[in-house]
Design an enzyme around this catalytic site. Structure first.
Site, PDB file in Angstrom:
ATOM      1  N   LYS A   1      10.141  43.848  31.643  1.00 57.56           N
ATOM      2  CA  LYS A   1      11.029  43.464  30.549  1.00 57.56           C
ATOM      3  C   LYS A   1      11.386  41.982  30.658  1.00 57.56           C
ATOM      4  O   LYS A   1      11.091  41.331  31.660  1.00 57.56           O
ATOM      5  CB  LYS A   1      12.294  44.325  30.582  1.00 57.56           C
TER       6      LYS A   1
ATOM      7  N   ARG B   1      25.820  53.912  30.915  1.00 60.31           N
ATOM      8  CA  ARG B   1      25.314  52.981  29.895  1.00 60.31           C
ATOM      9  C   ARG B   1      24.552  53.793  28.845  1.00 60.31           C
ATOM     10  O   ARG B   1      25.081  54.099  27.787  1.00 60.31           O
ATOM     11  CB  ARG B   1      24.398  51.930  30.525  1.00 60.31           C
TER      12      ARG B   1
ATOM     13  N   TYR C   1      29.406  13.558  34.074  1.00 61.38           N
ATOM     14  CA  TYR C   1      30.509  13.722  33.127  1.00 61.38           C
ATOM     15  C   TYR C   1      31.837  13.929  33.853  1.00 61.38           C
ATOM     16  O   TYR C   1      31.930  14.672  34.832  1.00 61.38           O
ATOM     17  CB  TYR C   1      30.246  14.923  32.217  1.00 61.38           C
TER      18      TYR C   1
ATOM     19  N   MET D   1      22.931  18.832  30.120  1.00 62.67           N
ATOM     20  CA  MET D   1      21.969  19.578  29.324  1.00 62.67           C
ATOM     21  C   MET D   1      20.534  19.298  29.755  1.00 62.67           C
ATOM     22  O   MET D   1      19.712  20.213  29.836  1.00 62.67           O
ATOM     23  CB  MET D   1      22.138  19.247  27.834  1.00 62.67           C
TER      24      MET D   1
END
Length: 369
Positions: free
Chosen positions: A50, A145, A265, A313
Site C-alpha cells: 500500500k 477500526r 527562519y 520548504m
C-alpha cells in the site's frame, strides 16, 4: 550494487538543480521477503504494498517481489489496487480498506479482492451479479477500526453469504505486535483462533511484519509490509532486515559564520563559536519532516552533522564544522548508513513508516539490485 534504472521526474538537467537522490534497492526488498518467508514454517508469504509500496514505487517493487516468488499482495484502496494490477497482471490482490458503496463492478473489472469488514459489505459483494474474484473477511480482534467484531464473526459462521461472496481468506490485525510481551497479543491470538475454528477450510492471516516473530501468530498467509522496506520488525533487538532506502542531497553552499550569528527562519539557532554551515537543496516539500528541525542530523563524509534551526520548504542547514569533507557538491546522507529509517523517524518524533511513505516526488529516483 549495480544501478538498473533511473526514474527522473523531469528533464535530466534538473538533477543538479535539485541535488537530491533517492536510491531504492530492489534486491534488498526481494531479500527481505525471502527472510520473512523463511520464518513462515510452511505458510505462504504475501506482501503489503500500500501507499505506492511504502513510497518506493509499486511499478518497480511489485515485479521485483513477483520475481522473488511472492504471489499475493495487499493494498489499502481501490485506486492502489488498479495500479498494482497494472504492475502485477497475474497476482492475487486484496484491498484492505473494504468495499465502498457502488464499487463492486470496479473491483471485479480489475480482478481485485475486497477485504470485507461488515455485514453490509458482505451482502453487497454476495449480491453482485458479475464475474467477481474471491474476497477476504476481516475480523477486528482489538484495533476498533475496520472489521467485524469477534462475536459478529462467530455469529456469521455458516451464513450462506460467506459462500455466496466467495470468501477464501480470514484475517485480522495486531494492535502491538512490535511489543512481544504486551498481553493484548496473546488475547488477539486466542480470539483469532476461536474465529478460525468456526470457519474450517478458510485460509487465515494474522501475522504482520512484527507478528511473523510472534509464536502462535503464523497461520496460512504472512502479511509483511514495513519490514520488506527495511523497517525493524523487532524493536529493541538487532534489525534482521536489509536496508532498502538511501536519501542523499548535495551541498549547495558552505559558509563560515561568527559566534553569535543565527541561522534559518526566526533565528532559532545561534552559533556559540565560529562555525561552518552547509545548505542542502531539500526540505519539507520533499517529505523530509519539519519536526526533525534541531533534532536530527546528516552524515557528511561519515561525520554526523546536526540539522540547525528549522527545516525550510526547500532547504536544510547543517553544522559541518567537524566535517572536513563538506564542500559545494559533496553528498550529505539523510537516510542511510547509521541513519536508518527508524532512527530518522525517532529523531523527527514519529515512526519510520511516516518517513518512508512521505518521501516526495522531486527526488531523482535510482533503482538498484
Amino acid at each position: 550494487m549495480e544501478a538498473v534504472c533511473v526514474a527522473e521526474t523531469g528533464p535530466v538537467t534538473e538533477i543538479g538543480a535539485h541535488g537530491a537522490r533517492l536510491t531504492i534497492d530492489l534486491g534488498a526488498i526481494a531479500a527481505n521477503w525471502r527472510i520473512l518467508a523463511a520464518r513462515g514454517a510452511g505458510a505462504d508469504c504475501a506482501a503489503v504494498v500500500k501507499a505506492d509500496a511504502y513510497g518506493c514505487g509499486i511499478g518497480r517493487v511489485g515485479p521485483a517481489l513477483w520475481a522473488a516468488g511472492c504471489r499475493t499482495f495487499f493494498v489499502a484502496h481501490l485506486s492502489e489496487g488498479v495500479a498494482a494490477r497494472a504492475a502485477l497482471p497475474e497476482a492475487a490482490i486484496y484491498v484492505l480498506n473494504g468495499l465502498p458503496l457502488g464499487a463492486a463492478a470496479a473491483f471485479a473489472a480489475h480482478g481485485l479482492r475486497p477485504v470485507l469488514g461488515s455485514t453490509e459489505e458482505l451482502s453487497d459483494w454476495a449480491a453482485f451479479a458479475g464475474n467477481r474474484p474471491p474476497a477476504a473477511l476481516h475480523v477486528d480482534s482489538g484495533m476498533n477500526r475496520l472489521g467485524l467484531s469477534v462475536p459478529e464473526a462467530l455469529d456469521l459462521a455458516g451464513d450462506a453469504r460467506i459462500a455466496e461472496a466467495g470468501i477464501d481468506l480470514l484475517l485480522s490485525h495486531f494492535v502491538s505486535a512490535e511489543t512481544p510481551d504486551d498481553p493484548v497479543n496473546a488475547r488477539q491470538i486466542a480470539d483469532f483462533a476461536r474465529v478460525r475454528a468456526a470457519y474450517p477450510g478458510l485460509r487465515a492471516s494474522l501475522a504482520n511484519s512484527s507478528g511473523i516473530f510472534l509464536d502462535g501468530a503464523r497461520h496460512d498467509l504472512l502479511r509483511p509490509g514495513y519490514a520488506l522496506f527495511g523497517g525493524n520488525p523487532t524493536p529493541g533487538a538487532a534489525n534482521p532486515m536489509r536496508p532498502v532506502v538511501r536519501l542523499e542531497a548535495t551541498i549547495a553552499q558552505v559558509r563560515g559564520v561568527a559566534a553569535g550569528a543565527t541561522a534559518g527562519y526566526n533565528g532559532r539557532w545561534t552559533a556559540t563559536a565560529p562555525s561552518r554551515l552547509a545548505t542542502l537543496s531539500l526540505g519539507y516539500a520533499d517529505g523530509f519532516p519539519r519536526s526533525i528541525s534541531g533534532r536530527g542530523q546528516a552524515l557528511v563524509g561519515g561525520v554526523p552533522c546536526p540539522i540547525l534551526g528549522s527545516v525550510s520548504m526547500d532547504l536544510i542547514i547543517l553544522d559541518v564544522t567537524a566535517a572536513p569533507a563538506a564542500r559545494r557538491g559533496a553528498a550529505a546522507v539523510l537516510i542511510g548508513d547509521r541513519l536508518d529509517i527508524d532512527t530518522v523517524g525517532r529523531a523527527a518524533g514519529t515512526i519510520g513508516y511516516e518517513i518512508l511513505t512521505g518521501l516526495g516526488s522531486r527526488y531523482v529516483r535510482t533503482y538498484v539490485g
